[in-house]
Every structure is written in C-alpha cells, then in structure tokens.
Design a protein around this motif. Structure first.
Motif: not given
Length: 443
Positions: A28-48
C-alpha cells in the motif's frame, strides 16, 4: 480500497498472520508513493505544457509577418495574430478553413499547386499571391515550407509572407542607402584629394611662379624693344637724313635688339607653354574620376602623380623609377592617380627625417596583373600596426598632417578596380604594392 482487517484470534499461526499484514501495508505504501510521484510528474508536465502554450501564443501574437500553419489536407491549423488583423477575422473563424480561401480567387489554383509541389518535393517554394482583406487583395510574397512529424512524414506546410509593398519599400530604402554610401565614398575621395592638393599648394605656386616670371621679364623686354623701334620708325616716316638714321640706329643698338627680339618671343612662348602644361596637369590631377572605366597607361598616370607630390617636398628626395615603360590597365585614371599620390606622399613623409632619403617606384607585370610598388627608406611600419594600417582614420602622423583616410580609400579603390593594395614585407622601410588587372585590349 478496503482497509485490511487485523488478524483475529484463532485465524491460524499468529507469526504468519503478522507477516502477511506487513507485506500488505508495504505494498500500500509503495502504491501510494507511486501515485504521489505520478501526480507530481503530471503537474510538472502540465506546467511545461502551459508554458509552451503561452510561449507559442506570444510568438504568434508578436509575429508581424503572415504565418499560417496548414495541415496536409490544406486546412488551417494555426495563424498568427497578424493574419487575423489583416483579414479582420478571429482565429476561431480561420482555423479549419482551406488556406487557399484566404487569398484572391484568381491566385487560388496557383497556390494549391504550389502547396502540392512543396509537399511532394519536401522543399520550400516562393510565390506571390493576394491576401483577401476588407480593403481588397493585398499582394504578399509567400514562402511555403513543408513540416514533418516525428517519423519524417509530411504533416503539412507553414506559410510565411510579407507584404510586397513593404518589401519594395525595404528594397528602395536599401538602394537609397547604397547610393548614399557611394556618394559618401566619392565625397571622401574628393576630400582626401583636396587634402593632398592643399599639401601641394606651395610647390604648385613655385612651379607657376617661375614660368610666369619668365614671361613677365620677356614681355617687359619686348616693351623696351617696341619703344626703340617706334622711335626709329618715327624718324623714318619723318624722312630724316640717312646719316641721322644710321646714327640713331647705332644709339638705340637696334641690330642687337633685333637679335634679342626673337629670343624674347621664344622665351615668352616657352614660359606660356610651361604654364599651360602645369595647368593641364593640375586639371587632370583634380578631375573627379567618377566616369566610365577606360583604358590608360598606369606608368604615365604614376609619373604625373609622382611629379606633383615631389613639387611639394620640403627637401630634395632621390626617386628611382624602374621596370616597364608602359602598363596598360583599365579603370578610372583619376582614382588610380589619387592612389599613387597617397602612396608617394606617405613615402615622402616617411623619409622626412632620414639623412639620405630615397624613394623607389617599380613597374612590372606579374601574370595577368600590373604591379606598381612604392618603396621608401624610412623606419617602416611596426609589426603591431600592420593589421590596422588600412583602418579608416588610423594614422601615425602628427595632428594636422594626416586624415587617416588616404590608405583606406586607396585600398577600396584598388578593390573596385578588381585589384588590391597590400603592404609588402621585403627590404627596409615600407613597400606598398598596387596590383591592377591588365587591359588585354591595349596590350
């Protein structure tokens, strides 16, 4: 996701149950961390992406030329703000329309054919077409450049253009600037020539004074002879006795004066011819030289230029002339004469303080070029100044002695005649080589 239940009492081995629980929580912790990382990358890509869109929009809004992005089917995908401003149509009304619809109906077939050929040939094409505006078709020069996708396949075209009226205005301004530059260059040549003439005024005055004084002296003598002859002929007309006429002739020394009369006339003629030659040389020297190219003898032009410069020398300078007797070249004699005058004047300035000043002028043929070399026995050009010797306004002379334009103008004139002016390295002192193409028709 349902929260896993803690193992209950009686479900089996307590140790095994605890291990399963820990594995589940770790997943569960790994999945949550992956989700957070994906969300951050998605936000960066949206900003770019947003930054890229903003940059793209600012470019389209800032481009003053026409810019139209067209799909492979010929439909408009994007336009610059300048297109909307000229057509008075919003971007939304333009996108999705055939690009050819923006241009005059008479130009559409040629534009569609050019778009097809640019796509097939995968190379840019240029044509002129009329952009439809509320005021009527506006002629623009279009450049059609194909664009490609990531696989290298044709994805459409980019049409860029500028008003033909603006281009013609730019060309007219460029032509005007070119004419002004040519006029400025001609003015610099004339100013440098005037500066050279100013340095020669003392020598010119001396050259003119000698023959004029000679003419004046002979004219004064002729006046005395005329007075004596008038006195004698008055007695002849008065029918004076022969003895009295003989006595008067001896007193007036008419026999000697008759012999001197021819010498005085010849002397006056020689002085007048000398003045005429000086004026003719001065006329040739001060000619503008901006006419058509013509064939002339470089040696003869150099002789006139050298003679005039030496007339203004402050002290005698030995000049040695060697080489060919004639060098036929083609150009503007007045300009080439100015070049030679500048070279000889610089050589004269260089040997001003040398104990035994000498200047050597050599004329020779090297291949297809006539070469005139002016060499002096002065201190030469320091190595540190060689690179700047042809720079405008660069001079090593004291203030008031040089404009710093002689060599740059001479260098430019040589290039305009298809030749060159270079600083040689052979021997002591400085040696400048003027190379001009030979005139085949005069050889």
């Amino acid at each position: 996701m349902a929260k896993p239940q803690a193992p209950r009492e009686g479900d089996g081995d307590p140790v095994w149950a605890d291990s399963v629980w820990l594995d589940v929580m770790s997943a569960v912790d790994r999945t949550y961390a992956d989700l957070v990382d994906y969300q951050e990358r998605l936000e960066r890509q949206n900003a770019e992406l947003e930054s890229l869109r903003s940059f793209h929009a600012s470019v389209l809004a800032s481009v003053s030329d026409i810019l139209i992005v067209v799909s492979r089917a010929g439909l408009i995908e994007e336009v610059s703000a300048s297109v909307s401003a000229r057509t008075r149509l919003p971007r939304a009304a333009l996108c999705g329309r055939p690009a050819s619809d923006l241009f005059a109906e008479a130009d559409r077939p040629a534009l569609q054919e050019a778009m097809r050929r640019a796509t097939d040939a995968r190379s840019a094409l240029t044509l002129e077409a009329g952009l439809e505006t509320p005021e009527g078709p506006s002629a623009v020069e279009l450049s059609l450049s194909p664009r490609f996708d990531e696989r290298g396949r044709a994805a459409g075209l980019v049409l860029t253009g500028r008003s033909v009226a603006e281009l013609r205005q730019a060309y007219a301004e460029l032509a005007e600037s070119h004419d002004e530059l040519k006029a400025a260059q001609a003015l610099l040549v004339r100013n440098e020539k005037l500066a050279s003439l100013g340095r020669l005024l003392a020598g010119v005055a001396h050259e003119l004074n000698n023959p004029i004084s000679f003419v004046y002296a002979n004219a004064h003598a002729l006046g005395r002879y005329a007075t004596k002859f008038e006195q004698y002929f008055e007695q002849v007309q008065a029918s004076a006795p022969r003895e009295a006429l003989i006595r008067l002739r001896e007193e007036l020394k008419l026999d000697r004066e008759v012999r001197n009369l021819r010498d005085a006339v010849q002397g006056a003629r020689d002085g007048a011819e000398r003045v005429r030659d000086i004026v003719e040389d001065l006329r040739r020297l001060s000619s503008e030289g901006s006419g058509e190219m013509e064939g002339f003898d470089l040696v003869a032009v150099a002789q006139v230029a050298t003679a005039w410069v030496l007339r203004g020398a402050r002290r005698p300078v030995a000049v040695e002339v060697t080489g060919e007797a004639h060098l036929p070249v083609r150009g503007r004699p007045g300009h080439v004469q100015q070049v030679v005058m500048n070279l000889v004047q610089n050589a004269l300035d260089a040997v001003e303080e040398v104990p035994e000043p000498r200047i050597a002028i050599d004329h020779r043929i090297e291949g297809d070029h006539a070469v005139l070399t002016v060499r002096d026995t002065g201190p030469g050009v320091p190595e540190a100044l060689v690179q700047a010797i042809f720079d405008p306004f660069f001079t090593t002379k004291p203030v008031g002695r040089g404009t710093g334009l002689g060599l740059p103008i001479s260098h430019k004139i040589a290039e305009e005649h298809g030749g060159r002016l270079v600083l040689g390295k052979e021997g002591p002192g400085a040696a400048f080589r003027l190379e001009l193409p030979l005139d085949r028709e005069m050889r």
